[in-house]
Write an enzyme that holds these catalytic residues in place. Structure first.
Site, PDB file in Angstrom:
ATOM      1  CE  LYS A   1       1.402  35.733  -3.563  1.00 15.11           C
ATOM      2  NZ  LYS A   1       0.890  34.347  -3.582  1.00 15.11           N
TER       3      LYS A   1
ATOM      4  CG  ASP B   1      -2.359  37.696  -8.618  1.00 17.96           C
ATOM      5  OD1 ASP B   1      -2.355  36.462  -8.789  1.00 17.96           O
ATOM      6  OD2 ASP B   1      -3.091  38.270  -7.786  1.00 17.96           O
TER       7      ASP B   1
ATOM      8  NE  ARG C   1      -3.192   0.549  -0.665  1.00 18.98           N
ATOM      9  CZ  ARG C   1      -3.582   0.641  -1.922  1.00 18.98           C
ATOM     10  NH1 ARG C   1      -3.319   1.737  -2.640  1.00 18.98           N
ATOM     11  NH2 ARG C   1      -4.208  -0.369  -2.508  1.00 18.98           N
TER      12      ARG C   1
ATOM     13  CD  GLU D   1       0.451  38.634  -5.918  1.00 13.49           C
ATOM     14  OE1 GLU D   1       0.464  37.385  -5.859  1.00 13.49           O
ATOM     15  OE2 GLU D   1      -0.192  39.357  -5.123  1.00 13.49           O
TER      16      GLU D   1
ATOM     17  CE  LYS E   1      -1.983  28.372  -4.592  1.00 11.07           C
ATOM     18  NZ  LYS E   1      -3.020  28.881  -5.531  1.00 11.07           N
TER      19      LYS E   1
END
Length: 281
Positions: free
Chosen positions: A169, A218, A102, A197, A137
């Site tokens: 950002k 963005d 597994r 950004e 991510k």
């Protein structure tokens, strides 16, 4: 050849994964049902057309529980295969193979799923001049191997973490007061790679003047991206990001940007359908 990735301890990963599955007493089902001296042969194969990733890690699970297991790798990571393709052949102690099954399958299914989705995105923008990037991510603890899988699918890695490049950002800008001021602070800190950004065209000039080395554009539509690329005029790389999907990435890539980054590569990839069938030797 030993499988090695920077910042990834294969032995520790295998040990902790097996410990999670086997607990304190091991595979009680196999211990009760399978004779200790039983030997199995096995075949791992793909039930769908996929791009393969993770086979060396799968092999490590089997070798951890049976150092004498015989394994024949039939394809290499990064290869596209048709449905029904055999990936690995194995022969070893039955109990060990069942205990490792597994963990090995989960790893190959997950990483091949990422590689397969990444390959679809990479194929979609082929010839556009843009390069596909992944993002941060990723699942906690699996970033290095998930980013390895995107490379197998044809992407390049973006930042590996918060340590290898500055990325300014909107929250950073809100505290610093402006895009330009945030970039100036990063320059003053001695950071060599400074990604800024921007979500408006009027932020481009201040970011460049302050020392940005890379612009992340963005959530801009293709027509706005073309304007941004024209204004940057090759002074720094440009990256389109935000809400990129398979049905939109081609138009985005054709805007002239250097890169297109896609969080979905790791965030939303379905597991590949891969099986492992055993028989008594």
């Amino acid at each position: 050849m030993t499988f090695q990735l920077d910042r990834f301890d294969l032995a520790a990963f295998v040990q902790s994964t097996l410990a999670e599955d086997l607990g304190e007493v091991g595979d009680i089902t196999s211990a009760a049902v399978i004779p200790e001296d039983a030997v199995f042969t096995g075949v791992m194969d793909s039930r769908d057309a996929i791009t393969v990733a993770g086979l060396p890690i799968a092999e490590a699970f089997f070798r951890a529980l049976d150092p004498e297991v015989w394994i024949e790798r039939l394809v290499e990571d990064g290869v596209r295969v048709a449905a029904g393709t055999e990936l690995l052949r194995l022969r070893g102690r039955a109990r060990a193979m069942l205990a490792a099954e597994r963990s090995a399958l989960n790893t190959v299914q997950h990483l091949s799923g990422i590689a397969t989705l990444t390959r679809r995105y990479a194929d979609t923008i082929e010839g556009s001049g843009a390069t596909l990037l992944d993002t941060r991510k990723t699942l906690p603890g699996l970033r290095v191997v998930e980013k390895y899988a995107t490379r197998m699918g044809g992407a390049q890695n973006h930042r590996m973490g918060l340590w290898d490049a500055a990325m300014i950002k909107d929250n950073h800008v809100a505290v610093a007061g402006s895009v330009g001021e945030a970039a100036r602070r990063a320059v003053a800190a001695g950071i060599a790679s400074i990604i800024v950004e921007v979500d408006r065209l009027d932020q481009i000039a201040p970011a460049l003047e302050a020392g940005a080395t890379h612009l992340l554009l963005d959530n801009m539509p293709p027509e706005t991206l073309r304007e941004a690329v024209a204004e940057v005029a090759g002074r720094v790389p440009t990256e389109a990001s935000g809400g990129v999907r398979l049905d939109t990435i081609r138009a985005i890539a054709e805007s002239g940007v250097t890169y297109v980054s896609v969080g979905r590569l790791t965030q939303s990839a379905p597991a590949a359908d891969i099986g492992l069938d055993f028989s008594a030797a």
